[in-house]
Design a protein around this motif. Structure first.
Motif, short mmCIF file in Angstrom:
data_model
loop_
_atom_site.label_atom_id
_atom_site.label_comp_id
_atom_site.label_asym_id
_atom_site.label_seq_id
_atom_site.Cartn_x
_atom_site.Cartn_y
_atom_site.Cartn_z
N ASP A 135 0.99 -1.16 -0.12
CA ASP A 135 -0.05 0.09 0.19
C ASP A 135 0.90 1.28 0.02
O ASP A 135 1.75 1.41 1.08
CB ASP A 135 -1.04 0.08 1.30
N SER A 136 0.79 2.02 -0.91
CA SER A 136 2.03 3.11 -1.40
C SER A 136 1.51 4.30 -0.12
O SER A 136 2.40 5.03 0.01
CB SER A 136 1.83 3.74 -2.65
N GLU A 137 0.41 4.33 0.49
CA GLU A 137 0.23 5.36 1.50
C GLU A 137 0.30 4.91 2.90
O GLU A 137 0.29 5.61 3.80
CB GLU A 137 -1.34 5.59 1.26
N ALA A 138 0.95 3.43 2.98
CA ALA A 138 0.98 3.05 4.37
C ALA A 138 2.65 3.09 4.82
O ALA A 138 3.52 2.91 3.86
CB ALA A 138 0.46 1.83 4.33
N LEU A 139 2.90 3.09 6.01
CA LEU A 139 3.94 3.03 6.50
C LEU A 139 4.10 1.61 7.46
O LEU A 139 3.15 1.31 8.35
CB LEU A 139 4.39 4.10 7.40
N MET A 140 5.02 0.61 7.11
CA MET A 140 4.97 -0.48 7.72
C MET A 140 6.42 -0.83 8.44
O MET A 140 7.47 -0.58 7.77
CB MET A 140 4.63 -1.81 6.96
N PHE A 141 6.63 -0.99 9.69
CA PHE A 141 7.78 -1.26 10.28
C PHE A 141 7.65 -2.14 11.68
O PHE A 141 6.46 -2.69 11.86
CB PHE A 141 8.34 0.07 10.89
N GLU A 476 17.45 -11.18 20.15
CA GLU A 476 16.38 -12.26 19.56
C GLU A 476 16.02 -12.92 20.86
O GLU A 476 14.50 -13.07 20.87
CB GLU A 476 17.22 -13.24 18.82
N PHE A 477 16.29 -13.14 21.92
CA PHE A 477 15.69 -13.96 23.01
C PHE A 477 14.96 -12.85 24.01
O PHE A 477 13.96 -13.27 24.28
CB PHE A 477 16.47 -14.80 23.96
N PHE A 478 15.82 -11.78 24.34
CA PHE A 478 15.23 -10.97 25.38
C PHE A 478 14.14 -10.07 24.90
O PHE A 478 13.35 -9.22 25.58
CB PHE A 478 16.02 -10.05 26.11
N THR A 479 13.66 -10.14 23.48
CA THR A 479 12.78 -9.12 23.02
C THR A 479 11.69 -10.03 22.19
O THR A 479 12.01 -10.98 21.59
CB THR A 479 13.14 -7.83 22.38
N SER A 480 10.58 -9.64 21.86
CA SER A 480 9.44 -10.00 20.89
C SER A 480 9.44 -8.93 19.76
O SER A 480 9.56 -7.81 19.94
CB SER A 480 8.09 -10.22 21.46
N ILE A 481 9.24 -9.32 18.69
CA ILE A 481 9.07 -8.26 17.25
C ILE A 481 7.34 -7.87 17.49
O ILE A 481 6.61 -8.94 17.33
CB ILE A 481 9.32 -9.23 16.00
N LYS A 482 7.46 -6.55 17.23
CA LYS A 482 6.20 -6.23 17.13
C LYS A 482 6.06 -5.50 15.50
O LYS A 482 6.69 -4.76 15.24
CB LYS A 482 5.62 -5.19 17.93
N THR A 483 5.11 -5.94 14.69
CA THR A 483 4.85 -5.47 13.42
C THR A 483 3.83 -4.59 13.40
O THR A 483 2.80 -4.81 13.65
CB THR A 483 4.64 -6.66 12.36
N VAL A 484 4.19 -3.36 12.80
CA VAL A 484 3.30 -2.24 12.93
C VAL A 484 2.91 -1.66 11.38
O VAL A 484 3.92 -1.49 10.77
CB VAL A 484 3.88 -0.75 13.61
N PHE A 485 1.65 -1.58 11.28
CA PHE A 485 1.01 -1.03 9.93
C PHE A 485 0.46 0.31 10.17
O PHE A 485 -0.48 0.16 10.75
CB PHE A 485 0.13 -2.01 9.23
N VAL A 486 0.80 1.30 9.56
CA VAL A 486 0.14 2.65 9.78
C VAL A 486 -0.45 3.16 8.42
O VAL A 486 0.48 3.31 7.60
CB VAL A 486 1.18 3.56 10.38
N LYS A 487 -1.69 3.51 8.36
CA LYS A 487 -2.44 4.22 7.25
C LYS A 487 -2.84 5.30 7.63
O LYS A 487 -3.92 5.30 8.60
CB LYS A 487 -3.15 3.30 6.37
N PRO A 488 -2.80 6.52 7.34
CA PRO A 488 -3.11 7.79 7.57
C PRO A 488 -4.75 7.89 7.38
O PRO A 488 -5.04 7.09 6.38
CB PRO A 488 -2.62 8.86 6.66
#
Length: 488
Positions: A135-141, A476-488
């Motif tokens: 999605d060209s209008e979104a930010l994913m990180f 890698e052990f002491f954290t978990s990954i959070k995937t974030v999708f932001v669309k205005p």
């Protein structure tokens, strides 16, 4: 250097306070070099003490994770400074409590200082990535978030370095910690914890509870408010940690045993190989998970290697680690001494030839401690107990082979896969070893023991849970990954 004579009682550290165990029980920590000497008394805590520490850690975690990572790193810098100021004192305590030489203890404590400073710097590094979105209008990180409360269970052989290399990354990434150190070295652990207290960590962020593994260790495994467990110790206990954590959905990290080989090729620098075998196998009285245990030598250089090895082993001085002339100290406890002696008896019973050592040392004042002579066997075959099981003592097993291929096959013929090294000047030998050896730590023309703090550390097969400690791999052990999708 003046040896401390004060015998005091050391308390738990819970919610920023030094507290007595609710059991009202303590037990002595004794000097393995002189069993009549009590280094200090430590708490023999119960489940209520652990519950209080976990509750404090849980309450503190929300505030701690909201601090910026650089701010958390500042606390680690302060802890490093406090540890550095007390380096000789804490190293002396380690030698008196665990037995390793004073020089080794100082080196380990200095490593603890360096680890704290390294992870303080990790607070300035990135914790995620930007990922292209369709999605060209979104930010994913991605971002990384702490697990929550982490239980830290550590052994007696590295009572400064191992707790610190587990606690430091846990803390800088936003977790709070409950440490359960080995009871045999709990005085040393208490002095390390004093450095964290001096650094001014907020109450509840760092906690320590001492006591039996069957109570405090098992309590950490079972506690519903502990989200991650990092463990170093025996395979038997490690498996219980893993199974218990899995049963309730907690994340776990296990570093366990090793049966580490050194391969000596026909073209090896024999003097270098001998020195590294002795250092890797016998320093710290062989009580390292990365210690050299099996020495696999090409038949063309077997006899000269053996001759050089025995000549140098015979010159090693065994005694109290606080004495300047001592090269190797005692086993860390009477139980460990008896374990080592039992393996020596098994080696003899199964047909290996004892070349030197093989006995408890009781002359020249050594009868007061848990001393065993540096021991070398030959005529060892891969199916013998001393070639298969971790001894955790100063015992080397020589195995003669006809080729590098046979050497690698024998090296891999164990259930462990922690560390391995080869001595050769031949590039083809090096590459074959690097590609084919089943070990997490592979060293060429260097001893099997040790790893640099900025590099990942961990084993294969039954040496670990296939996770890695130290360096940037710790995230890698002491954290978990959070995937974030932001669309205005």
């Amino acid at each position: 250097m003046t040896v401390t004579t004060e015998t005091k009682t050391y308390l738990n550290f819970v919610n920023g306070e030094w507290t007595q165990a609710t059991t009202q029980q303590v037990e002595p920590s004794i000097n393995p070099a002189k069993k009549s000497e009590i280094v200090g008394y430590v708490q023999k805590s119960g489940k209520a003490d652990l519950d209080a520490a976990v509750a404090a850690a849980k309450a503190a975690q929300r505030m701690w994770r909201k601090l910026s990572a650089p701010a958390r790193g500042d606390y680690l810098h302060k802890a490093a400074n406090a540890l550095e100021k007390r380096l000789e004192e804490i190293a002396e305590t380690m030698t008196r409590e665990m037995g390793k030489t004073f020089a080794e203890a100082k080196g380990e404590t200095a490593r603890g200082v360096a680890i704290l400073r390294y992870y303080a710097g990790e607070g300035m590094r990135k914790v995620g990535d930007v990922i292209p979105s369709t999605d060209s209008e979104a930010l994913m990180f991605t971002s990384r978030v702490p697990l929550g409360v982490v239980g830290v269970i550590t052994p007696w052989n590295f009572p400064v370095a191992i707790p610190i290399w587990k606690m430091a990354p846990a803390l800088v990434y936003g977790n709070t910690v409950v440490l359960k150190p080995a009871q045999e070295t709990a005085v040393t652990a208490a002095k390390v914890m004093e450095c964290f207290a001096e650094a001014g960590f907020p109450a509840g962020v760092v906690n320590m509870v001492t006591g039996p593994g069957s109570v405090i260790g098992q309590g950490i495994i079972d506690h519903p408010d502990i989200q991650g467990i990092t463990f170093t110790g025996s395979n038997e206990v490690g498996k219980r940690v893993g199974m218990g954590a899995l049963a309730r959905g907690a994340k776990y990290q296990l570093e366990m045993g090793g049966k580490n080989p050194v391969i000596v090729a026909a073209d090896a620098d024999l003097d270098l190989a001998v020195d590294a075998t002795i250092s890797g196998g016998l320093r710290s009285t062989g009580q390292k998970c990365t210690a050299t245990s099996r020495v696999i030598v090409h038949k063309d250089v077997y006899e000269p290697f053996k001759e050089k090895l025995l000549a140098k082993v015979s010159q090693l001085t065994v005694g109290n680690g606080l004495q300047d002339h001592t090269w190797m100290g005692p086993c860390a406890s009477e139980n460990q001494l008896q374990t080592v002696l039992s393996y020596i008896e098994k080696g003899i019973a199964e047909g290996a030839s004892l070349l030197c050592g093989g006995r408890q040392l009781t002359e020249d004042g050594l009868e007061e401690g848990f001393y065993v002579a540096p021991t070398v066997f030959e005529g060892v075959t891969s199916d013998m107990t001393i070639a298969q099981e971790e001894i955790f003592g100063p015992v080397l097993a020589l195995i003669k082979v006809n080729s590098i291929e046979e050497a690698i096959e024998i090296a891999n013929d164990v259930r462990f896969g922690l560390s391995a090294s080869i001595f050769t000047q031949n590039l083809a030998n090096m590459l074959a070893f690097i590609n084919d050896i089943d070990a997490g730590l592979v060293r060429v023309n260097a001893e099997s023991a040790g790893v640099e703090l900025q590099a990942p550390f961990g084993g294969m097969k039954q040496s670990s849970s296939h996770s890695r400690e130290q360096g940037q791999a710790a995230i890698e052990f002491f954290t978990s990954i959070k995937t974030v999708f932001v669309k205005p």
